[in-house]
Motif scaffolding. Structure first.
Motif, short mmCIF file in Angstrom:
data_model
loop_
_atom_site.label_atom_id
_atom_site.label_comp_id
_atom_site.label_asym_id
_atom_site.label_seq_id
_atom_site.Cartn_x
_atom_site.Cartn_y
_atom_site.Cartn_z
N PRO A 1 -30.20 -6.18 39.82
CA PRO A 1 -29.01 -5.75 39.06
C PRO A 1 -28.89 -6.40 37.69
O PRO A 1 -28.60 -5.71 36.70
N ALA A 2 -29.14 -7.70 37.60
CA ALA A 2 -29.03 -8.39 36.31
C ALA A 2 -30.13 -7.93 35.35
O ALA A 2 -29.87 -7.73 34.16
N PHE A 3 -31.33 -7.74 35.86
CA PHE A 3 -32.44 -7.28 35.04
C PHE A 3 -32.16 -5.89 34.47
O PHE A 3 -32.26 -5.64 33.27
N VAL A 4 -31.77 -4.98 35.35
CA VAL A 4 -31.45 -3.61 34.95
C VAL A 4 -30.29 -3.61 33.95
O VAL A 4 -30.34 -2.94 32.91
N ASN A 5 -29.24 -4.36 34.24
CA ASN A 5 -28.08 -4.41 33.37
C ASN A 5 -28.43 -4.93 31.98
O ASN A 5 -28.01 -4.36 30.97
N GLY A 6 -29.23 -5.98 31.92
CA GLY A 6 -29.60 -6.55 30.62
C GLY A 6 -30.32 -5.56 29.73
O GLY A 6 -30.00 -5.41 28.55
N ILE A 7 -31.28 -4.87 30.27
CA ILE A 7 -32.05 -3.91 29.48
C ILE A 7 -31.20 -2.70 29.10
O ILE A 7 -31.22 -2.24 27.96
N LEU A 8 -30.42 -2.19 30.05
CA LEU A 8 -29.60 -1.01 29.75
C LEU A 8 -28.49 -1.34 28.75
O LEU A 8 -28.16 -0.50 27.91
N ASP A 9 -27.92 -2.54 28.82
CA ASP A 9 -26.91 -2.93 27.83
C ASP A 9 -27.50 -2.94 26.42
O ASP A 9 -26.87 -2.49 25.47
N GLU A 10 -28.72 -3.45 26.29
CA GLU A 10 -29.38 -3.45 24.98
C GLU A 10 -29.68 -2.03 24.53
O GLU A 10 -29.53 -1.70 23.35
N ILE B 1 -27.13 1.05 42.22
CA ILE B 1 -28.35 1.52 42.89
C ILE B 1 -29.38 0.40 42.94
O ILE B 1 -30.07 0.22 43.95
N ALA B 2 -29.48 -0.40 41.88
CA ALA B 2 -30.39 -1.55 41.87
C ALA B 2 -29.99 -2.56 42.94
O ALA B 2 -30.85 -3.17 43.59
N LYS B 3 -28.70 -2.75 43.17
CA LYS B 3 -28.23 -3.65 44.23
C LYS B 3 -28.68 -3.15 45.60
O LYS B 3 -29.06 -3.95 46.46
N LYS B 4 -28.63 -1.85 45.78
CA LYS B 4 -28.97 -1.26 47.07
C LYS B 4 -30.47 -1.24 47.34
O LYS B 4 -30.92 -1.51 48.45
N TYR B 5 -31.26 -0.90 46.32
CA TYR B 5 -32.69 -0.67 46.54
C TYR B 5 -33.60 -1.78 45.99
O TYR B 5 -34.75 -1.85 46.38
N GLY B 6 -33.09 -2.59 45.08
CA GLY B 6 -33.92 -3.62 44.48
C GLY B 6 -33.77 -4.95 45.19
O GLY B 6 -33.25 -5.04 46.29
N ASP B 7 -34.25 -6.00 44.54
CA ASP B 7 -34.08 -7.34 45.09
C ASP B 7 -32.86 -8.01 44.46
O ASP B 7 -32.13 -7.36 43.70
N LYS B 8 -32.65 -9.28 44.73
CA LYS B 8 -31.42 -9.93 44.27
C LYS B 8 -31.34 -10.06 42.76
O LYS B 8 -30.25 -10.16 42.21
N GLU B 9 -32.47 -10.04 42.06
CA GLU B 9 -32.45 -10.13 40.61
C GLU B 9 -32.39 -8.77 39.91
O GLU B 9 -32.16 -8.69 38.70
N VAL C 1 -39.05 -0.04 41.67
CA VAL C 1 -37.67 0.38 41.87
C VAL C 1 -36.87 0.14 40.60
O VAL C 1 -36.18 1.03 40.10
N ASP C 2 -36.95 -1.08 40.06
CA ASP C 2 -36.20 -1.41 38.85
C ASP C 2 -36.57 -0.48 37.70
O ASP C 2 -35.70 0.02 36.98
N LEU C 3 -37.86 -0.27 37.52
CA LEU C 3 -38.32 0.58 36.43
C LEU C 3 -37.78 2.00 36.56
O LEU C 3 -37.28 2.58 35.59
N ASN C 4 -37.83 2.55 37.76
CA ASN C 4 -37.36 3.92 37.93
C ASN C 4 -35.84 4.03 37.86
O ASN C 4 -35.32 5.04 37.37
N VAL C 5 -35.12 3.01 38.29
CA VAL C 5 -33.66 2.99 38.09
C VAL C 5 -33.36 3.00 36.60
O VAL C 5 -32.50 3.75 36.12
#
Length: 142
Positions: A119-128, A109-117, A79-83
């Motif tokens: 959103p932070a994981f997705v945000n960190g990579i996308l911010d970079e 979308i990560a909040k809705k479909y992923g686990d509790k971590e 889920v995280d990877l595809n988001v």
């Protein structure tokens, strides 16, 4: 829910189903066209995102990998990877979508479909990824 959010969620489901089923994209899209109710504009937006991700998958995956410290793509939750793939496509190849919108939508979308971590994981990579000049990423081998 907005039409574009619905399109992004549908695109995530299509990419996830394709990964899980190991089907050709054409077969996966046909299954979604027949089995999922969505208005035409939502469906067209979702399919454009999916086709863009597929067209630029190598460059997108390379960009995500370059920013994923201690995480290979194979270890990431699907889920995280595809988001991230969807948002990375928007960031790198869709100048008509504001960067902040792409990142915020991915987090929601990560909040809705992923686990509790997720959103932070997705945000960190996308911010970079967002901080990187576009020309550097587009020059990544495809």
């Amino acid at each position: 829910m907005g039409q574009r959010r619905a399109g992004r969620e549908l695109a995530l489901q299509i990419l996830y189903a394709r990964d899980a089923g190991k089907q050709e994209l054409r077969e996966t899209l046909r299954g979604f066209r027949e089995g999922v109710e969505a208005d035409q504009r939502t469906r067209e937006f979702a399919e454009a995102l999916v086709q863009g991700v597929e067209e630029h998958r190598d460059a997108i995956d390379a960009a995500i990998t370059a920013r994923s410290k201690n995480w290979s793509l194979s270890r990431m939750p699907r889920v995280d990877l595809n988001v991230m793939r969807l948002a990375a496509f928007e960031l790198l190849f869709r100048s008509d979508i504001p960067k902040k919108v792409s990142i915020n939508e991915a987090i929601e979308i990560a909040k809705k479909y992923g686990d509790k971590e997720s959103p932070a994981f997705v945000n960190g990579i996308l911010d970079e990824l967002d901080a990187c000049p576009k020309d550097e990423e587009r020059s990544t081998p495809e």
